[in-house]
Design an enzyme around this catalytic site. Structure first.
Site, mmCIF file in Angstrom:
data_model
loop_
_atom_site.group_PDB
_atom_site.id
_atom_site.type_symbol
_atom_site.label_atom_id
_atom_site.label_comp_id
_atom_site.label_asym_id
_atom_site.label_seq_id
_atom_site.Cartn_x
_atom_site.Cartn_y
_atom_site.Cartn_z
ATOM 1 N N GLY A 1 0.834 -1.206 0.000
ATOM 2 C CA GLY A 1 0.000 0.000 0.000
ATOM 3 C C GLY A 1 0.865 1.252 0.000
ATOM 4 O O GLY A 1 1.981 1.253 -0.532
ATOM 5 N N GLY B 1 4.220 0.721 2.078
ATOM 6 C CA GLY B 1 5.047 -0.324 1.473
ATOM 7 C C GLY B 1 5.602 0.093 0.117
ATOM 8 O O GLY B 1 6.805 -0.066 -0.154
ATOM 9 N N ARG C 1 9.569 14.081 13.037
ATOM 10 C CA ARG C 1 8.495 15.093 13.106
ATOM 11 C C ARG C 1 8.891 16.197 14.080
ATOM 12 O O ARG C 1 8.758 17.382 13.778
ATOM 13 C CB ARG C 1 7.187 14.424 13.556
ATOM 14 C CG ARG C 1 6.535 13.647 12.436
ATOM 15 C CD ARG C 1 5.236 12.988 12.856
ATOM 16 N NE ARG C 1 4.590 12.402 11.686
ATOM 17 C CZ ARG C 1 3.859 11.283 11.699
ATOM 18 N NH1 ARG C 1 3.669 10.628 12.823
ATOM 19 N NH2 ARG C 1 3.308 10.831 10.584
ATOM 20 N N HIS D 1 4.350 4.282 20.468
ATOM 21 C CA HIS D 1 3.958 5.078 19.306
ATOM 22 C C HIS D 1 2.475 5.428 19.409
ATOM 23 O O HIS D 1 1.630 4.922 18.703
ATOM 24 C CB HIS D 1 4.222 4.252 18.035
ATOM 25 C CG HIS D 1 3.990 5.016 16.768
ATOM 26 N ND1 HIS D 1 4.509 6.253 16.531
ATOM 27 C CD2 HIS D 1 3.286 4.699 15.644
ATOM 28 C CE1 HIS D 1 4.149 6.662 15.327
ATOM 29 N NE2 HIS D 1 3.402 5.737 14.775
HETATM 30 N N1 LIG Z 1 4.778 2.709 12.591
HETATM 31 C C1 LIG Z 1 4.560 3.859 11.955
HETATM 32 O O1 LIG Z 1 5.250 4.841 12.191
HETATM 33 C C2 LIG Z 1 3.471 3.939 10.918
HETATM 34 C C3 LIG Z 1 3.349 5.082 10.115
HETATM 35 C C4 LIG Z 1 2.388 5.082 9.116
HETATM 36 C C5 LIG Z 1 1.535 3.998 8.949
HETATM 37 N N2 LIG Z 1 1.650 2.939 9.775
HETATM 38 C C6 LIG Z 1 0.784 1.755 9.625
HETATM 39 O O2 LIG Z 1 1.226 0.993 8.514
HETATM 40 C C7 LIG Z 1 0.140 0.224 8.010
HETATM 41 C C8 LIG Z 1 0.030 0.407 6.491
HETATM 42 O O3 LIG Z 1 -0.329 1.743 6.181
HETATM 43 P P1 LIG Z 1 -0.606 2.145 4.640
HETATM 44 O O4 LIG Z 1 -0.879 3.599 4.643
HETATM 45 O O5 LIG Z 1 0.452 1.602 3.765
HETATM 46 O O6 LIG Z 1 -1.987 1.351 4.393
HETATM 47 P P2 LIG Z 1 -2.537 0.824 2.975
HETATM 48 O O7 LIG Z 1 -3.968 0.483 3.196
HETATM 49 O O8 LIG Z 1 -2.190 1.792 1.895
HETATM 50 O O9 LIG Z 1 -1.699 -0.514 2.705
HETATM 51 C C9 LIG Z 1 -1.829 -1.676 3.459
HETATM 52 C C10 LIG Z 1 -1.668 -2.844 2.515
HETATM 53 O O10 LIG Z 1 -1.666 -4.043 3.277
HETATM 54 C C11 LIG Z 1 -2.235 -5.048 2.433
HETATM 55 N N3 LIG Z 1 -2.648 -6.214 3.207
HETATM 56 C C12 LIG Z 1 -3.756 -6.367 3.982
HETATM 57 N N4 LIG Z 1 -3.780 -7.601 4.503
HETATM 58 C C13 LIG Z 1 -2.678 -8.251 4.041
HETATM 59 C C14 LIG Z 1 -2.157 -9.553 4.231
HETATM 60 N N5 LIG Z 1 -2.787 -10.436 5.020
HETATM 61 N N6 LIG Z 1 -0.998 -9.862 3.614
HETATM 62 C C15 LIG Z 1 -0.361 -8.979 2.844
HETATM 63 N N7 LIG Z 1 -0.799 -7.718 2.622
HETATM 64 C C16 LIG Z 1 -1.954 -7.377 3.217
HETATM 65 C C17 LIG Z 1 -3.412 -4.328 1.774
HETATM 66 O O11 LIG Z 1 -3.862 -5.013 0.620
HETATM 67 C C18 LIG Z 1 -2.785 -2.968 1.466
HETATM 68 O O12 LIG Z 1 -2.243 -2.914 0.168
HETATM 69 C C19 LIG Z 1 -1.089 0.679 8.803
HETATM 70 O O13 LIG Z 1 -1.355 -0.201 9.867
HETATM 71 C C20 LIG Z 1 -0.660 2.039 9.340
HETATM 72 O O14 LIG Z 1 -1.393 2.423 10.504
HETATM 73 C C21 LIG Z 1 2.595 2.886 10.744
#
Ligand SMILES: NC(=O)c1ccc[n+]([C@@H]2O[C@H](COP(=O)([O-])OP(=O)(O)OC[C@H]3O[C@@H](n4cnc5c(N)ncnc54)[C@H](O)[C@@H]3O)[C@@H](O)[C@H]2O)c1
Length: 308
Positions: free
Chosen positions: A11, A14, A151, A175
């Protein structure tokens, strides 16, 4: 042989992580997702930017864990991001199921890999991922503190009208909105910000840092931040692959450090080829320690919703 970096979840975070990986030529990239065609399309698009940007790597997209086999590093971003009004903790149940399935597959195909986890709620998901995978704590690390510190640095640089390169910020803890920015250890050209800014301006920066993720979620209305989170993740990947021994705030399993046990929590660690090579304990004042404990209690209440 080039290093192999698999990214599970193609997503926003990634795919952008894959982009940084290519631009920095960190290694071959495997972009994996459950959505048919999407990781393949994004990987091909990124590969086709190579002739323009002059990177020369193998980049593939897949729906099959077989293609991730023997990865040096696996970055896990699979899972839902929050929507406006949601806390990260609201995601425990849905993302917990995803992380369980992902980690079982990751370790089955790359038992010796180092995993960097990004999915929220971060600290709770690192704990779950460690439990499911059985990986030693050196090889299962969460990304949060680098983003939160970045940030804070951006806000300090804006406030003082100085280069971000001069700013070094220090954010520990979980976090969540109870993260622990430490102004005493945050500096501009080596000078603590407590000597450069009045207390009310520091407090405003601390509060904006704590709510930094939410600020972006409410602006975007759909989805959450991805440029800075993926850049922060790639700093960890680079530190490990290049054995840089870089000291960075990361979420790791604690076994008595900072007076905390059986919890994954953001603390300064040394990252090198073996993953977490050292956990660094810094001196905290009574108030700072209380803030760390408050942050840890929030993580523990989120962990209690896990079905282990
Ligand atoms: N730790 C941090 O600092 C931080 C910062 C930003 C986002 N995040 C988190 O990262 C995650 C992803 O965010 P995003 O904006 O990329 O979301 P997104 O919805 O754009 O992407 C998530 C992807 O995961 C895929 N997915 C779902 N289930 C799956 C599975 N079982 N196997 C493989 N892939 C699968 C989905 O198809 C999607 O493409 C979220 O949980 C978000 O809260 C964390």
């Amino acid at each position: 042989m080039r290093d192999k970096i698999s990214i599970v979840g193609a997503g926003f975070v990634g795919a952008t992580a894959a982009h940084w990986c290519a631009v920095k030529e960190l290694g071959d990239v495997v972009l994996m997702d459950v959505v048919d065609g999407m990781p393949q399309g994004k990987a091909l698009d990124l590969l086709e930017a190579g002739p323009v940007e002059k990177y020369d790597l193998r980049i593939i997209g897949t729906n099959d864990y077989q293609d991730t086999a023997n990865s040096d590093i696996v970055v896990v971003t699979a899972g839902l991001p929050r929507r406006p009004g949601m806390t990260r903790e609201d995601l425990v149940s849905v993302n917990g199921k995803i992380i369980r399935e992902v980690m079982e597959n990751v370790v089955a195909h790359s038992p010796n890999t180092i995993v960097i986890l990004v999915t929220n709620p971060l600290d709770t998901m690192v704990y779950l991922a460690k439990h499911v995978s059985g990986l030693p704590r050196e090889r299962i690390i969460g990304q949060a503190g680098i983003l939160d510190s970045a940030r804070m640095s951006a806000f300090v640089a804006m406030e003082l009208n100085v280069s971000v390169e001069n700013v070094h910020s220090f954010v520990l803890g979980g976090h969540g909105d109870e993260m622990v920015p430490l102004p005493r250890y945050s500096t501009v050209a080596g000078i603590p910000i407590t000597e450069l800014l009045p207390p009310d301006r520091i407090e405003a920066i601390v509060q904006r840092t704590r709510k930094g993720g939410g600020e972006i979620v409410s602006l975007l209305k759909k989805g959450s931040a991805f440029f800075a989170p993926s850049a922060a993740t790639m700093q960890m990947v680079e530190a490990i692959l290049k054995d840089r021994k870089q000291i960075l705030p990361c979420a790791v399993y604690l076994d008595g450090e900072y007076g905390l046990s059986d919890i994954c929590f953001g603390v300064p660690v040394k990252l090198g080829a073996k993953g977490v090579e050292q956990i660094i304990e810094i001196q905290l004042t009574e108030n700072e320690r209380a803030a760390m404990e408050q942050s840890a209690s929030l993580i523990r209440s989120s962990m209690s919703a896990l079905e282990l």
